[in-house]
Scaffold this motif. Structure first.
Motif, mmCIF file in Angstrom:
data_model
loop_
_atom_site.group_PDB
_atom_site.id
_atom_site.type_symbol
_atom_site.label_atom_id
_atom_site.label_comp_id
_atom_site.label_asym_id
_atom_site.label_seq_id
_atom_site.Cartn_x
_atom_site.Cartn_y
_atom_site.Cartn_z
ATOM 1 N N ASP A 242 74.193 26.583 58.640
ATOM 2 C CA ASP A 242 73.831 26.545 57.459
ATOM 3 C C ASP A 242 72.481 25.615 56.933
ATOM 4 O O ASP A 242 71.628 26.031 56.353
ATOM 5 C CB ASP A 242 74.861 25.850 56.351
ATOM 6 C CG ASP A 242 76.018 26.593 56.536
ATOM 7 O OD1 ASP A 242 75.978 28.067 56.693
ATOM 8 O OD2 ASP A 242 77.487 26.196 56.171
ATOM 9 N N ASP A 244 70.130 25.362 59.285
ATOM 10 C CA ASP A 244 68.873 26.006 59.630
ATOM 11 C C ASP A 244 68.706 27.028 58.847
ATOM 12 O O ASP A 244 67.195 27.315 58.587
ATOM 13 C CB ASP A 244 69.422 26.661 61.084
ATOM 14 C CG ASP A 244 69.514 25.485 62.117
ATOM 15 O OD1 ASP A 244 69.056 24.459 61.946
ATOM 16 O OD2 ASP A 244 70.095 25.856 63.313
ATOM 17 N N ILE A 245 69.713 27.708 58.152
ATOM 18 C CA ILE A 245 69.115 28.882 57.094
ATOM 19 C C ILE A 245 68.522 28.216 55.988
ATOM 20 O O ILE A 245 67.444 28.750 55.418
ATOM 21 C CB ILE A 245 70.527 29.374 56.684
ATOM 22 C CG1 ILE A 245 71.146 30.248 57.885
ATOM 23 C CG2 ILE A 245 70.182 30.388 55.453
ATOM 24 C CD1 ILE A 245 72.561 30.621 57.663
ATOM 25 N N VAL A 246 68.821 26.908 55.736
ATOM 26 C CA VAL A 246 68.326 26.330 54.140
ATOM 27 C C VAL A 246 67.069 25.826 54.836
ATOM 28 O O VAL A 246 65.771 26.382 54.025
ATOM 29 C CB VAL A 246 69.023 25.077 53.965
ATOM 30 C CG1 VAL A 246 68.515 24.437 52.946
ATOM 31 C CG2 VAL A 246 70.517 25.500 53.221
ATOM 32 N N ILE A 248 64.869 27.329 57.103
ATOM 33 C CA ILE A 248 63.903 28.782 57.031
ATOM 34 C C ILE A 248 63.876 29.312 55.927
ATOM 35 O O ILE A 248 62.791 29.723 55.518
ATOM 36 C CB ILE A 248 64.970 29.482 57.891
ATOM 37 C CG1 ILE A 248 65.003 29.329 59.534
ATOM 38 C CG2 ILE A 248 64.056 30.951 57.997
ATOM 39 C CD1 ILE A 248 65.955 29.912 60.150
ATOM 40 N N SER A 249 64.720 29.117 54.787
ATOM 41 C CA SER A 249 64.716 29.596 53.383
ATOM 42 C C SER A 249 63.732 28.791 52.824
ATOM 43 O O SER A 249 62.783 29.316 52.085
ATOM 44 C CB SER A 249 66.006 29.612 52.832
ATOM 45 O OG SER A 249 65.790 29.690 51.394
ATOM 46 N N ASN A 250 63.528 27.382 52.856
ATOM 47 C CA ASN A 250 62.795 26.572 52.419
ATOM 48 C C ASN A 250 61.230 26.763 52.841
ATOM 49 O O ASN A 250 60.268 26.873 52.142
ATOM 50 C CB ASN A 250 63.018 25.125 52.332
ATOM 51 C CG ASN A 250 64.210 24.829 51.738
ATOM 52 O OD1 ASN A 250 64.659 25.423 50.638
ATOM 53 N ND2 ASN A 250 64.953 23.550 52.045
ATOM 54 N N GLN A 251 61.078 27.297 53.989
ATOM 55 C CA GLN A 251 59.807 27.286 54.596
ATOM 56 C C GLN A 251 59.602 28.579 54.240
ATOM 57 O O GLN A 251 58.134 28.690 53.935
ATOM 58 C CB GLN A 251 59.829 27.263 56.180
ATOM 59 C CG GLN A 251 60.083 25.793 56.730
ATOM 60 C CD GLN A 251 60.594 25.871 58.130
ATOM 61 O OE1 GLN A 251 60.476 26.774 58.792
ATOM 62 N NE2 GLN A 251 60.474 24.691 58.741
ATOM 63 N N PHE A 252 60.136 29.723 54.230
ATOM 64 C CA PHE A 252 59.698 31.055 53.803
ATOM 65 C C PHE A 252 59.271 30.924 52.176
ATOM 66 O O PHE A 252 58.272 31.541 51.728
ATOM 67 C CB PHE A 252 60.938 31.855 53.866
ATOM 68 C CG PHE A 252 60.649 33.436 53.742
ATOM 69 C CD1 PHE A 252 59.667 34.049 54.337
ATOM 70 C CD2 PHE A 252 60.959 34.194 52.527
ATOM 71 C CE1 PHE A 252 59.331 35.516 54.186
ATOM 72 C CE2 PHE A 252 60.738 35.458 52.338
ATOM 73 C CZ PHE A 252 59.782 35.917 53.038
ATOM 74 N N LYS A 253 59.988 30.123 51.418
ATOM 75 C CA LYS A 253 59.537 30.071 49.901
ATOM 76 C C LYS A 253 58.095 29.297 49.799
ATOM 77 O O LYS A 253 57.389 29.921 49.137
ATOM 78 C CB LYS A 253 60.462 29.167 49.246
ATOM 79 C CG LYS A 253 61.819 29.899 49.114
ATOM 80 C CD LYS A 253 62.821 28.948 48.079
ATOM 81 C CE LYS A 253 64.183 29.538 47.968
ATOM 82 N NZ LYS A 253 65.092 29.004 47.134
ATOM 83 N N LYS A 254 58.024 28.364 50.800
ATOM 84 C CA LYS A 254 56.788 27.602 50.818
ATOM 85 C C LYS A 254 55.482 28.709 51.194
ATOM 86 O O LYS A 254 54.501 28.862 50.599
ATOM 87 C CB LYS A 254 56.618 26.642 51.683
ATOM 88 C CG LYS A 254 57.368 25.208 51.530
ATOM 89 C CD LYS A 254 57.265 24.168 52.080
ATOM 90 C CE LYS A 254 58.322 23.058 51.808
ATOM 91 N NZ LYS A 254 58.314 22.026 52.668
#
Length: 278
Positions: A242, A244-246, A248-254
């Motif tokens: 979880d 790791d997913i968070v 990756i999600s934050n990095q993708f949003k950035k």
């Protein structure tokens, strides 16, 4: 290797064989064998043969052979029979040692002194075994059965040397030698049983039953701990996933935000961007 050792166990009519090793073990078995064969044989070995005698005018003397009756011959025959049994029960070295003895008692006593020693040696052995008895404790991770085997070996060795303990003393010693985690069971036995009349074999059975119960509980507890550990490991793994997913999600949003900024810049200053390329 002496083949007689293996063969003698196959027949109740063959005397226990002694090859010079483990005398106490052989002695105990031989006593029982002789008593079962003819108790008078054992009596003759312990007390010596009764030689035929006669009394004349109050004077006791040995009978001449021509006056022997059937009972006299039987008593003499028993001594010869006892000697024969002992000869059949020993190897060549022991045979040579006792072959010059006239009576079965002399043969038995000679073997006893040879392998148990004189009274002084005997007392020394008793002292050593008593010390071992007094310090006797159950080992860590030792089963009740193994502990009891060690205990009876000491007790039987003392018994063969003439040192005996009462059943009550043996029962109390067994209870005292148990580890601390057996204290509740020991207390229960002491409160529920009369130790002065409790048979040693009954105590052994009770302890072995309790040991089985303890092992069963330990097995259940071990399974529970493994299950809890496995569950915790899975939850930790899922938690890591979880996280790791968070991440990756934050990095993708950035990344999306940064790309969006570039697109706005292109829309506002398209000519400048083209001129800069030129």
């Amino acid at each position: 290797m002496n083949l007689n050792v293996g063969l003698e166990g196959s027949s109740i009519t063959r005397p226990p064989f002694f090859d010079g090793n483990n005398y106490s073990f052989w002695k105990t078995r031989m006593e029982i064998f002789l008593q079962s064969l003819d108790y008078q044989l054992w009596h003759i070995i312990v007390n010596g043969p009764r030689m035929p005698t006669r009394t004349i005018e109050g004077v006791v003397s040995l009978k001449p052979e021509n006056e022997y009756n059937d009972n006299d011959f039987r008593m003499l025959q028993l001594n010869s029979k006892a000697k024969h049994v002992l000869f059949c029960a020993v190897g060549p070295n022991e045979f040579n040692r006792i072959s010059l003895c006239d009576t079965a008692k002399e043969m038995w006593d000679l073997l006893k002194v040879t392998y148990e020693g004189t009274n002084q040696v005997k007392e020394s052995k008793i002292s050593m075994l008593v010390h071992e008895y007094e310090l006797f404790l159950m080992h860590d991770n030792e089963s009740i059965s193994d502990m009891f085997t060690r205990f009876t070996t000491i007790v039987n060795s003392l018994k063969n040397l003439g040192k005996n303990y009462s059943n009550q003393e043996l029962v109390r010693k067994i209870l005292r030698c148990l580890p601390r985690n057996w204290t509740p069971k020991v207390t229960t036995i002491e409160e529920a049983k009369d130790l002065s009349t409790l048979p040693l074999e009954q105590l052994l059975g009770s302890l072995m039953t309790h040991e089985t119960t303890m092992k069963s509980h330990e097995h259940v507890e071990t399974k529970k701990k493994k299950t809890i550990a496995l569950r915790a490991s899975r939850e930790e793994s899922e938690s890591d996933e979880d996280d790791d997913i968070v991440l990756i999600s934050n990095q993708f949003k950035k990344f999306l935000k940064s790309q969006k900024g570039k697109k706005v810049f292109k829309k506002k200053f398209p000519q400048e961007e083209e001129s800069s390329k030129k």
